[in-house]
Motif scaffolding. Structure first.
Motif, PDB file in Angstrom:
ATOM      1  N   SER A  98       0.832  -1.197   0.000  1.00 33.34           N
ATOM      2  CA  SER A  98       0.000   0.000   0.000  1.00 33.34           C
ATOM      3  C   SER A  98       0.869   1.250   0.000  1.00 33.34           C
ATOM      4  CB  SER A  98      -0.907   0.002   1.240  1.00 33.34           C
ATOM      5  OG  SER A  98      -1.422   1.287   1.496  1.00 33.34           O
ATOM      6  N   ASP A  99       0.606   2.153  -0.946  1.00 38.83           N
ATOM      7  CA  ASP A  99       1.379   3.392  -1.025  1.00 38.83           C
ATOM      8  C   ASP A  99       1.176   4.256   0.213  1.00 38.83           C
ATOM      9  OD1 ASP A  99       2.435   2.731  -3.477  1.00 38.83           O
ATOM     10  OD2 ASP A  99       0.933   3.833  -4.628  1.00 38.83           O
ATOM     11  N   ILE A 100      -0.058   4.295   0.723  1.00 37.55           N
ATOM     12  CA  ILE A 100      -0.338   5.090   1.922  1.00 37.55           C
ATOM     13  C   ILE A 100       0.428   4.519   3.115  1.00 37.55           C
ATOM     14  CG2 ILE A 100      -2.120   5.795   3.570  1.00 37.55           C
ATOM     15  CD1 ILE A 100      -4.084   5.935   1.274  1.00 37.55           C
ATOM     16  N   ALA A 101       0.401   3.184   3.255  1.00 39.02           N
ATOM     17  CA  ALA A 101       1.112   2.541   4.359  1.00 39.02           C
ATOM     18  C   ALA A 101       2.607   2.816   4.272  1.00 39.02           C
ATOM     19  CB  ALA A 101       0.841   1.038   4.353  1.00 39.02           C
ATOM     20  N   LYS A 102       3.171   2.716   3.067  1.00 41.39           N
ATOM     21  CA  LYS A 102       4.593   3.016   2.876  1.00 41.39           C
ATOM     22  C   LYS A 102       4.906   4.455   3.295  1.00 41.39           C
ATOM     23  CE  LYS A 102       5.793  -0.064  -1.014  1.00 41.39           C
ATOM     24  NZ  LYS A 102       7.048  -0.641  -0.507  1.00 41.39           N
ATOM     25  N   SER A 103       4.017   5.375   2.908  1.00 43.30           N
ATOM     26  CA  SER A 103       4.221   6.787   3.230  1.00 43.30           C
ATOM     27  C   SER A 103       4.194   7.018   4.736  1.00 43.30           C
ATOM     28  CB  SER A 103       3.150   7.628   2.537  1.00 43.30           C
ATOM     29  OG  SER A 103       3.265   8.983   2.895  1.00 43.30           O
ATOM     30  N   VAL A 104       3.231   6.373   5.416  1.00 46.33           N
ATOM     31  CA  VAL A 104       3.130   6.531   6.872  1.00 46.33           C
ATOM     32  C   VAL A 104       4.369   5.970   7.556  1.00 46.33           C
ATOM     33  CG1 VAL A 104       1.859   5.854   8.940  1.00 46.33           C
ATOM     34  CG2 VAL A 104       0.608   6.553   6.889  1.00 46.33           C
ATOM     35  N   LEU A 105       4.819   4.802   7.120  1.00 49.06           N
ATOM     36  CA  LEU A 105       6.012   4.201   7.720  1.00 49.06           C
ATOM     37  C   LEU A 105       7.242   5.075   7.471  1.00 49.06           C
ATOM     38  CD1 LEU A 105       5.325   0.458   6.829  1.00 49.06           C
ATOM     39  CD2 LEU A 105       5.345   1.456   9.127  1.00 49.06           C
ATOM     40  N   SER A 106       7.309   5.718   6.314  1.00 51.50           N
ATOM     41  CA  SER A 106       8.405   6.655   6.040  1.00 51.50           C
ATOM     42  C   SER A 106       8.353   7.836   6.998  1.00 51.50           C
ATOM     43  CB  SER A 106       8.330   7.160   4.599  1.00 51.50           C
ATOM     44  OG  SER A 106       8.609   6.121   3.680  1.00 51.50           O
ATOM     45  N   ASP A 107       7.131   8.304   7.284  1.00 51.38           N
ATOM     46  CA  ASP A 107       6.975   9.408   8.238  1.00 51.38           C
ATOM     47  C   ASP A 107       7.430   8.991   9.637  1.00 51.38           C
ATOM     48  OD1 ASP A 107       5.964  11.077   6.297  1.00 51.38           O
ATOM     49  OD2 ASP A 107       3.867  10.727   6.804  1.00 51.38           O
ATOM     50  N   LEU A 108       7.123   7.745  10.023  1.00 52.22           N
ATOM     51  CA  LEU A 108       7.547   7.255  11.337  1.00 52.22           C
ATOM     52  C   LEU A 108       9.070   7.195  11.411  1.00 52.22           C
ATOM     53  CD1 LEU A 108       5.004   4.343  12.044  1.00 52.22           C
ATOM     54  CD2 LEU A 108       4.828   6.766  12.639  1.00 52.22           C
ATOM     55  N   GLU A 109       9.695   6.733  10.326  1.00 50.56           N
ATOM     56  CA  GLU A 109      11.162   6.694  10.295  1.00 50.56           C
ATOM     57  C   GLU A 109      11.754   8.103  10.390  1.00 50.56           C
ATOM     58  OE1 GLU A 109      12.622   2.873   7.749  1.00 50.56           O
ATOM     59  OE2 GLU A 109      11.721   4.499   6.590  1.00 50.56           O
TER      60      GLU A 109
END
Length: 281
Positions: free
Chosen positions: A41-52
């Protein structure tokens, strides 16, 4: 007999609560990165990038990873050949929490009375302290600050011995399903099986202090950990509740003998900022 002055304990706790709140364990950070690579999921990837990015910013700016810097939970393994001089162990720990939360500019979230008036103690004390007496002449202290967005999602159930594996698995998965986005997923799930009512909960909290890369040494429970992780990640709650394959980073199970008539199971939910730091003195 080895003497340890209470001031050493105070300084260790001060250091640990600050470090735990600002720097996450390396294996947890790595797990978040691996989850991002496996996401579709692109949204999930984006959120995980924000967490990092948030984790990196906390380290770079020397600030807490999360605004909820938690209630201080302290696990201490005290060698039986240690003699503590100066103040009592409990006072030493609470002094360390007080200084750490003040010096580290950490949010102070503890209220003196749980229901009647809820007045802030202004130094995040008292801590929750769990001690055990072990062999040796050292003290191992683990600080595990616990935020309550995730803590509030935790549950306990007193199963009977007739419960089947799938009953326990379903209960744990349902805890996460019911929690939804509230505990800031991706979560780490600590499970305590056995003991009695209160000890199963302590086991679950201990489980959150175990490395996310380390499986239970008993293959039966290691298999349950893997099964639970798969089923929880099939819920499609995803990072911060936006959907995806990464609802949980890890499931850790700790066990203890129990009574012939009982089978307590406790689930302690940890957010993606499942913090802990240890030191031996």
């Amino acid at each position: 007999m080895r003497e340890i002055h209470s001031s050493e304990i105070t300084e260790a706790v001060r250091e640990l609560v600050i470090r735990a709140n600002k720097i996450l364990p390396d294996d947890l950070v790595e797990c978040i990165g691996c989850s991002k690579k496996n996401e579709t999921s692109d949204i999930a990837k984006s959120v995980l990038s924000d967490l990092e990015a948030n984790i990196d910013a906390a380290k770079e700016l020397d600030i807490p990873v999360c605004q909820d810097t938690g209630m201080a939970v302290i696990f201490a393994q005290i060698g039986q050949d240690v003699h503590i001089t100066g103040d009592s162990f409990e006072k030493a720990v609470n002094d360390g929490v007080s200084r750490g939360y003040t010096d580290g500019l950490l949010r102070k979230s503890v209220v003196s009375d749980p229901f009647k008036n809820r007045v802030n103690t202004n130094d995040n004390t008292p801590a929750i302290i769990h001690t055990s007496i072990v062999d040796g002449d050292k003290i191992k202290i683990t600080a595990a600050p616990k935020g309550f967005g995730s803590e509030n999602m935790s549950r306990i159930k007193m199963f009977t011995p007739s419960a089947k594996r799938e009953d326990i698995v379903d209960f744990i998965v349902d805890c996460v399903r019911t929690a939804g986005s509230n505990p800031c997923p991706p979560v780490v799930i600590g499970v305590g099986i056995g003991g009695d009512f209160e000890y199963s909960a302590i086991l679950a909290k201990k489980a959150l202090c175990r490395s996310v890369s380390e499986r239970n040494p008993d293959e039966f429970y290691a298999g349950m950990e893997r099964e639970l992780l798969d089923k929880i990640n099939g819920l499609d709650i995803g990072p911060q509740g936006f959907g995806g394959k990464t609802t949980a980073l890890c499931v850790n199970i700790e066990t203890y003998p129990t009574h012939i008539a009982g089978l307590p199971v406790a689930v302690n939910v940890g957010c993606h900022v499942t913090r802990h730091a240890s030191k031996v003195i």
